[in-house]
Scaffold this active site. Structure first.
Site, short mmCIF file in Angstrom:
data_model
loop_
_atom_site.label_atom_id
_atom_site.label_comp_id
_atom_site.label_asym_id
_atom_site.label_seq_id
_atom_site.Cartn_x
_atom_site.Cartn_y
_atom_site.Cartn_z
N LYS A 9 -0.15 12.26 -0.95
CA LYS A 9 -1.90 11.28 0.00
C LYS A 9 -2.20 12.48 0.84
CE LYS A 9 -1.39 6.82 -1.50
NZ LYS A 9 -1.02 5.29 -1.22
N TYR A 49 -8.37 3.24 -8.37
CA TYR A 49 -7.48 2.25 -7.15
C TYR A 49 -8.57 0.69 -7.95
CZ TYR A 49 -3.87 4.74 -4.62
OH TYR A 49 -2.86 5.24 -4.64
N ASN A 112 0.45 6.38 3.71
CA ASN A 112 1.70 6.50 3.13
C ASN A 112 2.71 7.26 2.36
OD1 ASN A 112 0.44 5.43 1.02
ND2 ASN A 112 1.71 3.82 0.98
N HIS A 115 1.84 8.37 -3.99
CA HIS A 115 0.95 7.14 -5.05
C HIS A 115 2.07 7.78 -5.65
CE1 HIS A 115 -0.35 5.25 -7.55
NE2 HIS A 115 -0.97 6.10 -8.36
N GLU A 126 -2.98 6.33 -15.68
CA GLU A 126 -3.10 7.76 -14.25
C GLU A 126 -3.22 8.94 -14.74
OE1 GLU A 126 -0.23 6.16 -11.52
OE2 GLU A 126 -2.23 4.34 -11.30
#
Ligand code: ATP
Ligand code: MG
Length: 148
Positions: A9, A49, A112, A115, A126
């Site tokens: 990310k 998402y 975080n 993913h 995805e």
């Protein structure tokens, strides 16, 4: 063999952790079958998402995911989906187990670091969201004894 999609990310890219995260996946025996960097726009982050569109954090999450470039990987191996999720750790870095990517590199429940697809169904969506067939590669991992 199973395939899954992982994303480094924007927070982890900005902190110079692409290599560190890819090293952890490779050292777990996963094969990197595809990789590239992309900068998502807000609409693309919302598409990616889409399962979270009704969640209160959707706008903030998709703004964050569009805030800078990401590194996108296809990882392949036995039980790749659950292996990647174990290496990543729990969503909230503060709750993630010691030694996981999120515990070591994440800074908040949103930022975080990484993913990973959560099911075969999401992995299929995805992977094809980011890669065409010709952009993924099959090869044998040759792991020398003692060679790391
Ligand atoms: P990911 O799908 O990114 O691998 P995950 O499956 O562990 O993470 P999800 O519930 O799918 O967690 O949430 C997707 C992402 O949305 C999280 O990784 C995090 O960046 C963000 N997020 C989740 N919960 C919250 C929250 N309560 N507040 C802010 N952001 C959140
Ligand atoms: Mg998820």
């Amino acid at each position: 063999m199973e395939r899954t999609l992982a994303i480094v990310k924007p927070d982890a890219v900005a902190r110079g952790k692409i290599g560190e995260i890819m090293r952890r996946f490779e050292e777990a025996g996963l094969r990197i079958s595809a990789l590239k960097m992309v900068r998502l726009n807000k609409r693309q982050a919302e598409e990616f998402y889409h399962v979270h569109r009704a969640r209160p954090f959707f706008d903030s999450l998709t703004t964050f995911m569009a805030s800078g470039p990401v590194a996108v990987l296809v990882l392949e191996g036995e039980a790749a989906i659950s292996t990647v999720r174990t290496i990543m750790g729990a969503t909230d870095p503060a709750r993630a187990s010691p030694g996981t990517i999120r515990r070591d590199l994440g800074t908040s429940i949103e930022q975080n670091a990484v993913h990973g697809s959560d099911s075969r169904e999401s992995a299929g969506f995805e992977v094809s969201y980011f890669f065409r067939g010709a952009e993924t590669f099959d090869y044998d991992r040759v792991d020398r004894r003692g060679g790391g």
